[in-house]
Design a protein around this motif. Structure first.
Motif, PDB file in Angstrom:
ATOM      1  N   LEU A  83       3.434   4.900  -7.941  1.00 52.54           N
ATOM      2  CA  LEU A  83       4.693   5.130  -7.150  1.00 52.54           C
ATOM      3  C   LEU A  83       4.802   3.596  -6.302  1.00 52.54           C
ATOM      4  N   THR A  84       3.751   3.371  -5.741  1.00 53.72           N
ATOM      5  CA  THR A  84       3.948   2.157  -4.889  1.00 53.72           C
ATOM      6  C   THR A  84       3.851   1.073  -6.025  1.00 53.72           C
ATOM      7  N   PRO A 131      -2.511  -7.277  -1.925  1.00 55.94           N
ATOM      8  CA  PRO A 131      -2.509  -9.016  -2.417  1.00 55.94           C
ATOM      9  C   PRO A 131      -0.957  -9.656  -1.994  1.00 55.94           C
ATOM     10  N   GLY A 132      -0.173  -8.686  -2.185  1.00 56.52           N
ATOM     11  CA  GLY A 132       1.341  -9.388  -1.697  1.00 56.52           C
ATOM     12  C   GLY A 132       1.316  -9.615  -0.096  1.00 56.52           C
ATOM     13  N   ILE A 133       0.791  -9.033   0.710  1.00 53.93           N
ATOM     14  CA  ILE A 133       0.637  -9.229   1.930  1.00 53.93           C
ATOM     15  C   ILE A 133      -0.031 -10.555   2.097  1.00 53.93           C
ATOM     16  N   ALA A 134      -1.089 -10.632   1.760  1.00 51.01           N
ATOM     17  CA  ALA A 134      -1.905 -11.995   1.920  1.00 51.01           C
ATOM     18  C   ALA A 134      -1.323 -13.116   1.425  1.00 51.01           C
ATOM     19  N   ASP A 192      10.394  -5.596  -1.686  1.00 48.86           N
ATOM     20  CA  ASP A 192       8.885  -6.335  -1.414  1.00 48.86           C
ATOM     21  C   ASP A 192       8.473  -5.242  -0.324  1.00 48.86           C
ATOM     22  N   TRP A 193       6.978  -5.808  -0.018  1.00 52.35           N
ATOM     23  CA  TRP A 193       6.264  -4.758   0.651  1.00 52.35           C
ATOM     24  C   TRP A 193       6.767  -4.428   1.807  1.00 52.35           C
ATOM     25  N   HIS A 194       7.541  -5.140   2.785  1.00 51.32           N
ATOM     26  CA  HIS A 194       8.379  -4.749   3.865  1.00 51.32           C
ATOM     27  C   HIS A 194       9.276  -3.514   3.721  1.00 51.32           C
TER      28      HIS A 194
END
Length: 401
Positions: free
Chosen positions: A154-155, A35-38, A163-165
């Motif tokens: 954990l994720t 979701p965060g990537i999108a 952030d996801w990066h």
């Protein structure tokens, strides 16, 4: 853990650690990060799931090649190289500045997965533990069953601090700094084990070449259907449970999959020691449509969600065992890595469309009708493994554990 020697036990534990990290960073974390990537790239969530679908297909296409390398050069060496590839692929994902760069990174991730996850790990155990390979496979899946339990929460926690990066960069570090050294050690262990291992007589339950080809086709079909259902659920389970009304409890319910997988393997080890792999495949396949039916009938009940997670987790937990033990029991050790590669190709080719297909279905018709469709597919899977049992129900010389 009872194994014939401390060296075998150490190898299984080391391999278990690499499988937990491998599945956690390359597979289970995706549904939390998607979701965060999108949102960052300004694309629909279906587009991101389309990326993983294409990536899974790429991983399936290279699986027979990876299996052949494992047969020729040793699975330990292949997994060591795969660890480097996995770290590089995760770095590409971390540095992605747009959706197309992320797609390229995901394709690299799934290509690397073919060299480091279960298929190659099972080939390693067949090469290094010989006649105890089926027991070793069961022990490995017992340890690796904690991957989702560890990496889903954990994720989620990591996303609260970075952030996801940055998450992908940490995951790359785990593959490079933990998995690579362990795989290098396992490669050395495998060479030493092979040198002292007597060459066993061929084992297998299907001797007629014509029947062998037909049964192998059924095995590929059965695992493909199971892979489709599993991939669809595992990539969507947290948001899907949320859309069914479970809210924040969805993460907790999803986290029960891992313990359920472990529990099913413990039960199999204690009560199913003499259970043929063909019978175990039917039991594990039956749990998937049963779990999906419970979820569809009881949502948004948290108790129903827990029942679904436990039964579905037990089914996928047993399937992890069967995916290694059934081909070994039916066809033997010769060419085991390449055979698992072809099974992975069939499984991943169908699994490739699962995340995208379920994403579209969830948006078009909602979660409950989508779950019913998956349940029907699960019944088809049961029928396929039932036919394999019918064709191979002569007494087998190889037990599951």
């Amino acid at each position: 853990m009872a194994t014939s020697s401390p060296s075998n036990a150490a190898a299984i534990w080391a391999l278990g650690v690499t499988q937990i990290i491998g599945y956690g960073t390359l597979y289970y974390s995706f549904s939390i990060l998607a979701p965060g990537i999108a949102a960052e790239f300004g694309v629909a969530i279906e587009w991101i799931y389309g990326c993983i679908s294409l990536a899974l297909l790429a991983g399936g296409l290279i699986s027979p090649y990876a299996g052949g390398l494992a047969d020729r050069h040793g699975a330990g060496r292949v997994m060591a190289a795969g660890s480097v590839g996995a770290a590089a692929a995760l770095i590409v994902c971390a540095l992605a500045g747009n959706a197309f760069a992320f797609l390229a990174g995901m394709i690299l991730v799934e290509l690397a997965s073919a060299f480091v996850l279960y298929s190659t790990a099972f080939a390693f155990l067949a090469q290094s533990t010989g006649p105890k390979a089926q027991r070793s496979i069961t022990y490995l899946t017992l340890i690796a069953g904690f991957a989702s339990t560890i990496f889903w929460p954990l994720t989620s926690a990591m996303l609260g601090a970075m952030d996801w990066h940055q998450v992908y960069l940490v995951f790359a570090g785990l593959n490079l700094l933990v998995c690579l050294p362990l795989h290098l050690w396992l490669s050395r262990f495998s060479r030493l084990a092979a040198a002292r291992m007597p060459q066993p007589a061929a084992i297998g339950g299907v001797e007629n070449p014509v029947d062998q080809g037909l049964v192998f086709g059924l095995v590929v079909l059965g695992f493909s259907l199971a892979g489709f259902i599993s991939a669809a659920i595992l990539f969507h389970i947290v948001p899907m449970l949320g859309s069914l009304g479970l809210g924040n409890a969805g993460v907790l319910v999803a986290s029960l999959l891992g313990p359920a997988q472990v529990a099913s393997r413990l039960i199999n080890m204690t009560l199913g020691k003499e259970l043929p792999a063909t019978v175990l495949s039917i039991i594990s396949a039956s749990m998937m449509p049963l779990a999906l039916t419970i979820l569809a009938l009881t949502a948004p009940s948290i108790a129903g969600g827990i029942g679904f997670a436990v039964i579905f987790g037990m089914g996928t937990g047993l399937f992890s065992i069967v995916s290694g033990t059934l081909p070994l029991a039916l066809f033997g050790k010769a060419g085991f890595g390449r055979r698992l590669g072809w099974i992975s190709l069939g499984r991943l080719a169908l699994s490739a469309i699962a995340p995208f297909a379920l994403s579209v279905a969830l948006g078009a018709v909602g979660p409950k009708p989508s779950i019913w469709v998956l349940a029907v597919a699960g019944l088809g899977c049961v029928a396929v493994f039932g036919e394999i049992w019918r064709r191979c129900r002569q007494p087998q010389r190889v037990a599951v554990v």
